[in-house]
Design a protein around this motif. Sequence first.
Motif, PDB file in Angstrom:
ATOM      1  N   LYS A 146       0.826  -1.215   0.000  1.00  0.00           N
ATOM      2  CA  LYS A 146       0.000   0.000   0.000  1.00  0.00           C
ATOM      3  C   LYS A 146       0.860   1.264   0.000  1.00  0.00           C
ATOM      4  N   LEU A 202       3.722   1.424  -1.639  1.00  0.00           N
ATOM      5  CA  LEU A 202       4.132   1.547  -3.041  1.00  0.00           C
ATOM      6  C   LEU A 202       2.993   2.112  -3.884  1.00  0.00           C
ATOM      7  N   LEU A 203       1.769   1.662  -3.584  1.00  0.00           N
ATOM      8  CA  LEU A 203       0.614   2.138  -4.354  1.00  0.00           C
ATOM      9  C   LEU A 203       0.266   3.587  -4.034  1.00  0.00           C
ATOM     10  N   ALA A 204       0.785   4.099  -2.914  1.00  0.00           N
ATOM     11  CA  ALA A 204       0.551   5.508  -2.577  1.00  0.00           C
ATOM     12  C   ALA A 204       1.603   6.415  -3.214  1.00  0.00           C
TER      13      ALA A 204
END
Lengths: 331, 259
Positions: free
Chosen positions: B89, B91-93
């Motif tokens: 999460k 990395l996805l942010a």
Amino acid sequence: MKIAAAPGAADRTFAPTHPAAVEVRDLVYRYGERRALDGLSLAVPAGAIFGLLGPNGSGKSTLLSVLIGRRIAESGEVTVLGEPLSNRQRARIGMVFQEPSLDPQMTVGETMDLQARMFGLRRDAGAARTRALLDRVDLADRADALTATLSGGMKRRLELARALLNSPELLLLDEPTLALDPDSRLRLWEHLLEANAEGCTLLLATNDVAEAERYCRTVALLDEGRLVAQGLPEDLKRDLRHESVRIEWVEEPSDEVAMMEAWPGVGHVRLAGHTTHVTVDEASPFLARLFQQTGDRVRGVRIEATTLEDVYFQLVGRGITSPAGAEGGAS
Amino acid sequence: MNQATAIVALMKRDLRAFLRSRSQLYSSVLFPLMLLAILGTGVSDGLDPKHIRDYVTFLTPGMIAMTAVFSSTFSSASYYQDRDSGVLKVLLASPHSPRVILLGKTLSAVVIGAVQALLVLAVAAAIPAIHFRWQYGVAWSLLAAVFAIVVLNLFLSGLGQLLASKIRTMQGFHLVMNLVLFPFLFFSGAFFPLTDLPVWLKVLGRLNPLSYGVDMMHLALYANGDGGYFGLPMDLAVLTALAVAVFYFGTSRSVSPDR
């Protein structure tokens, strides 16, 4: 200590350039049938320390997930730092998640380096800012340590340093001090206040009433994905009865709750096991009447200042910190 | 925001984790070599296969394919580790699309798988009992083997991502990968030639993507003057098409840090 913004992330100062750091309008997000956000609208002023206050399941974390782009709202508008949310826009946002989010097999330095590369910081700029931030959060001497070897407080400070690496204009914090000891909480808040003093807007999701009252300049009270109230903590409490009395009963009270509700000057009566929490205009006449009518059944009383918990209870009919259904009472 | 920088950073991170995991590094090379020694010698001496002139050498391409299978399974599972540790999460942010994140992770799986398989090939080439024929000349044969290894890893890593998008837990993922890939391995021509099998197994062998990779490596390393089971053009075409398609769909899948 003041730290320069990351040169590779953006050539900008921390000075807020938008009237609202976050603006959401009529936001709806569902988990299956349940509406986690139910037409939520609110605005977070740039430069604020803004608290989203509500019990578990009130939509705080879901809102932060929408703002960072992890969840896509079913309907409604989201504007972050003056623009609709996009991948590029996330370069200006930092996030500290509620749950731990560190790779135990990476060192502190590697964790920061990966973040710097993901946010496009040049190697030298990323290294310089990493050194400065690790120094700020007192982890400079642990740069080569695996994150698995850090204490809970150190891990949280590392997560904060990582979130600040790209010099965010907006920092989203989901229960950042959860499970931290008081000393670690205090230290984390020192760093957060420093970041805010440099112009970074803090949007904090919490169900810690004391923390919200102490640090947030503005709070939004949420219930089941809706905005219940928003304003300065002092303003929100001003409309409430002025004193709050906590009563410990010898036995679990039965008729006493209804009886006290009928008394003049009594606001709200909350019951939790052998304890009731009552908001009143004035404590003295209330206590006189209480001891007169129920004296032998009272183990002890304490006069407390009213809190946002009382405000929340007045508006919603249940508390923030207690699990749903644990409290009874009426307003 | 430079996507290539992000992809390289993600690859470096996974490669570093792989290199730090010494047990994974050593076992990935030692296990196929051990099988070569035990199974190769056992079958050669104990069963005396009539149709295979040098079973240990015949088995080597199969062991290289098996290395690729195991490696891609382990590497794809790192997706679950990232999800469970909360790193996904984070990395996805970052300011990158989920596809960039997935591409970085999958490419690192391809590199790790290919390096492991090449290590097995290098060690096997140095063993006196194994006699590679290099029928296209050493350089071209080696190129064909390396190509087969890389493309096979592209296919397997893409397949790993596709399965990870459907399976919620790492335990379930390992179970399904084993359930799918072990049979693939058994009727790929890795352990015995497809030539003499009953028709139904030949059909399964023809439908099996691994068969084309193993056939190509047999052609490059083991065969001496024959054209292989499918032939080099067919191996190249099927393997490349499948690898590109599966890798593309594998890295295009939706990513959620919550499942």
